[in-house]
Design a protein around this motif. Structure first.
Motif, PDB file in Angstrom:
ATOM      1  N   LEU A 148       0.838  -1.207   0.000  1.00 42.00           N
ATOM      2  CA  LEU A 148       0.000   0.000   0.000  1.00 42.00           C
ATOM      3  C   LEU A 148       0.871   1.254   0.000  1.00 42.00           C
ATOM      4  O   LEU A 148       0.634   2.193  -0.783  1.00 42.00           O
ATOM      5  N   PRO A 161      -7.677   2.328   0.621  1.00 42.89           N
ATOM      6  CA  PRO A 161      -8.167   0.958   0.833  1.00 42.89           C
ATOM      7  C   PRO A 161      -9.633   0.943   1.258  1.00 42.89           C
ATOM      8  O   PRO A 161     -10.052   1.724   2.118  1.00 42.89           O
ATOM      9  N   TYR A 164      -9.440  -4.572   4.015  1.00 42.82           N
ATOM     10  CA  TYR A 164      -8.192  -4.845   4.731  1.00 42.82           C
ATOM     11  C   TYR A 164      -8.169  -6.322   5.086  1.00 42.82           C
ATOM     12  O   TYR A 164      -9.133  -6.850   5.652  1.00 42.82           O
TER      13      TYR A 164
END
Length: 714
Positions: A148, A161, A164
């Protein structure tokens, strides 16, 4: 028969990313989740829907753009699965042109490759939204946070995001829906059960949700005001903000999936339906209109006469040519007469199909924004536009990258020349990044593509489709011959065979031609011709005959004889450039002299004189621009040095470095494969011709010796 799908219920997505990033496996998981298939195919087993060509199954990689479709929540998902290897980047270019959203697949265990960089650039060119899909999050080497951070540094800080991954004892067990703040435990069929977020992740996902809300608020003034007033956004405001920010490329949502276990796939598909644009949400298509210099938006594309654009053409056994198209205006149906605005010819649409890999379903109507295919169009190929008679517009063509790898092909079987030429031409029609031509100097059949793998696939396909077998070898380099000094040369051609013989004698002064350099004063100019040679350079022929030693009617034959040697080569068998030949004396015979005699004398006189003028071989130099991560610069520059390359400069491009260099063409054979080996597939290059330069004497000596040996054998 497939029923008509309304444009608002169509979502067209392109799966992009580096080779091995999991695009095909994700496509397989989406089809399985939508019950389009009954099992999950595997790339390594050759059982996926999209990788169905024999060469893809043999190599376990995607080579061709595959069109798939699935029904999800009463929406049609057109899924375009593209290859990730640079050799087949033309397939990605085609897919991006006709897609409304890109799903950028990134392997969570290996990170970003060159294929992702190219895809990002293409998405920006087409101004389409991008979703990032972090694949393989369930493997042991996966690094969600590291990847990320890298993506944000490499592409955009606006990557946000929405999912997760949850690991327990290093095993992926669930994902967290960051917007809804819940965990999702997935079953084998892709469905999931909701639950609470584990305590150890609550702080991190809360932080990510806050970042997401702030990104949405910053994308719209009204949302910013609402956020300042309430410290939060409502679900409705979040939905509206996501739709708008996604379309404006102000946010790039990121999802986490493990496609082989159907983890995270259905939430991704839900997001595509709920938030990704339909054709109606995208800006109106741009097209060229007769009488207008600049392209304009197509007005009311949902209605009116149809326009379709062919973005891919394939030749299918027992079917013929299959043309893949997107409807850019109106709707189409079988039996419709349309005008190919690219060529001016008329086409009648036959059967229409929706495509899913090698499977076809007949379609009655295809509407604005949808993807389909039609068979047996007579004169329509990739990049052509078909339009209704009252809507004569042309969709801008796809720009395909120029070839960077060449090879000469040698036939294994005699008498197949015409068949091979036809087969290679068909390959070009299917793949515009592949070219074939006959070199006018070497008379070799030369094929060009985006890499050695690309060319190898083309020739294997030539064998499997047409039963034609050829071999590749390095193409003959188009060297040039010239001279560095001057000389006097004469030659007498005399041949007596009974009856009329042959006689011709010529005297030349030969010197290098230079712009503005005058003819030596001892040679009066009676006539001259300065020619631009088709292979480059100049030829200056001067007639300085005084007193009629050679009749004027033989002078053209003399010039022609010299010209034949220029084309053939007088030193090592390569065309000659930049010479001046002064014909100043000679002899003739009243009976035996003729044009052929003087042409022969001129050829031999020029050859002998040329070899006495310190002949020099010139080699083609190409400009090369190499893009790769900085970590590989040392290896790249060392390799360039071994190829007699000169570094002309360096620059940066995002997180990559760009080397500008000049390299002899002779040293570029096989370079695409070498560069990818040096950079683990993350380097690419482009090339363009620069100029001709003198080559090193030791290299020239080898080429001249080989030419002399060949001449002796002949």
């Amino acid at each position: 028969m497939v029923a008509e799908i309304k444009p608002e219920h169509v979502r067209t997505i392109v799966l992009a990313g580096h080779g091995g990033a999991g695009k095909t496996t994700l496509a397989e998981a989406m089809l399985f989740a939508a019950h389009e298939t009954t099992r999950l195919g595997k790339v390594e087993d050759g059982t996926t829907v999209s990788d169905y060509h024999p060469d893809e199954i043999d190599r376990s990689i995607s080579i061709n753009l595959s069109v798939l479709n699935a029904n999800w929540r009463n929406h049609k998902l057109n899924i375009l699965d593209t290859p990730g290897f640079p050799d087949f980047i033309g397939e990605l270019k085609s897919a991006v042109r006709v897609s409304d959203t890109m799903l950028m697949c990134v392997d969570a265990s290996t990170g970003v490759g060159f294929g992702a960089d190219s895809a990002w650039e293409f998405a920006a060119e087409s101004n389409i939204p991008v979703l990032f899909v972090l694949t393989k999050v369930g493997v042991e080497q996966a690094h969600f946070e590291e990847t990320l951070n890298y993506l944000r540094d490499h592409f955009s800080r606006d990557i946000a995001p929405l999912e997760y991954p949850v690991y327990e004892n290093k095993t992926l067990t669930a994902t967290v829906d960051i917007l809804a703040m819940k965990s999702m435990h997935f079953k084998e069929d892709g469905s999931h059960e909701d639950g609470p977020i584990p305590d150890f992740l609550l702080g991190r996902v809360s932080e990510l949700r806050s970042q997401l809300i702030e990104t949405l608020a910053e994308s719209d003034e009204s949302l910013m005001n609402a956020f300042f007033e309430n410290g939060e956004l409502t679900d409705e405001q979040i939905d509206q903000g996501l739709n708008a920010a996604l379309l404006q490329r102000k946010i790039f949502p990121l999802f986490a999936v493990q496609s082989t276990r159907e983890i995270g796939v259905t939430p991704l598909m839900d997001f595509i339906v709920d938030h990704c644009p339909s054709p109606l949400d995208m800006p109106a298509p741009v097209a060229a209109v007769p009488g207008k210099s600049e392209p304009v938006n197509i007005t009311d594309p949902k209605n009116g006469d149809p326009v379709l654009f062919v973005f891919k053409t394939v030749s299918e056994p027992h079917v013929g040519e299959l043309s893949f198209f997107r409807v850019f205006a109106g709707s189409v149906h079988p039996g419709l007469d349309m005008v190919n605005t690219s060529t001016g010819t008329t086409e009648r649409l036959g059967q229409l199909f929706t495509i899913s890999g090698k499977n076809r379903k007949e379609a009655q109507t295809l509407s604005y924004g949808d993807i389909g295919a039609v068979v047996k169009l007579k004169n329509t190929h990739t990049n052509n536009t078909l339009a209704g008679k009252s809507r004569q517009v042309t969709i801008p063509t796809i720009w395909f990258p120029a070839p960077i790898a060449d090879a000469a092909v040698v036939l294994k079987g005699k008498g197949d020349e015409a068949k091979v030429a036809e087969g290679l031409h068909m390959m070009h029609e299917e793949d515009p990044t592949f070219n074939v031509y006959i070199d006018p100097e070497s008379h070799q059949t030369v094929i060009s593509g985006l890499g050695e793998l690309h060319l190898d696939v083309i020739l294997k396909r030539l064998k499997s489709k047409y039963g034609l077998e050829v071999e590749m070898k390095a193409p003959r380099i188009p060297y040039r011959e010239t001279i560095r000094s001057s000389t006097l040369s004469h030659y007498r051609h005399k041949k007596q065979t009974g009856g009329a013989g042959q006689f011709g004698e010529v005297h030349f002064y030969i010197e290098p031609w230079e712009e503005g350099k005058p003819v030596p004063p001892q040679y009066p100019v009676r006539g001259e011709e300065l020619e631009d040679l088709r292979w480059g350079g100049k030829f200056h022929f001067v007639n300085s005959i005084v007193g009629g030693s050679i009749d004027a009617r033989f002078v053209p034959a003399v010039r022609k004889g010299v010209h034949e040697m220029l084309e053939r080569g007088a030193y090592a068998g390569y065309p000659v450039s930049n010479v001046r030949v002064i014909l100043f004396d000679g002899k003739m015979h009243p009976v035996d002299s003729n044009e052929n005699a003087f042409k022969t004398a001129a050829r031999m006189c020029f050859r002998d004189g040329f070899r006495a003028c310190k002949p020099q071989l010139m080699e083609p130099i190409w400009n090369v621009e190499i893009t790769a991560p900085a970590d590989y610069m040392g290896d790249i520059m060392g390799d360039l040095s071994s190829r007699r390359g000169r570094i002309m400069g360096m620059d940066s491009k995002g997180s990559n470095q760009v080397i500008k260099a000049q390299v002899p063409l002779a040293e570029l054979y096989g370079y695409a494969a070498r560069l990818r080996s040096l950079t683990q597939g993350r380097g690419s290059y482009t090339r363009s011709f620069s100029n001709y330069e003198e080559m090193p004497k030791e290299v020239e000596a080898k080429i001249a010796a080989a030419a002399e040996m060949h001449e002796e054998e002949a």
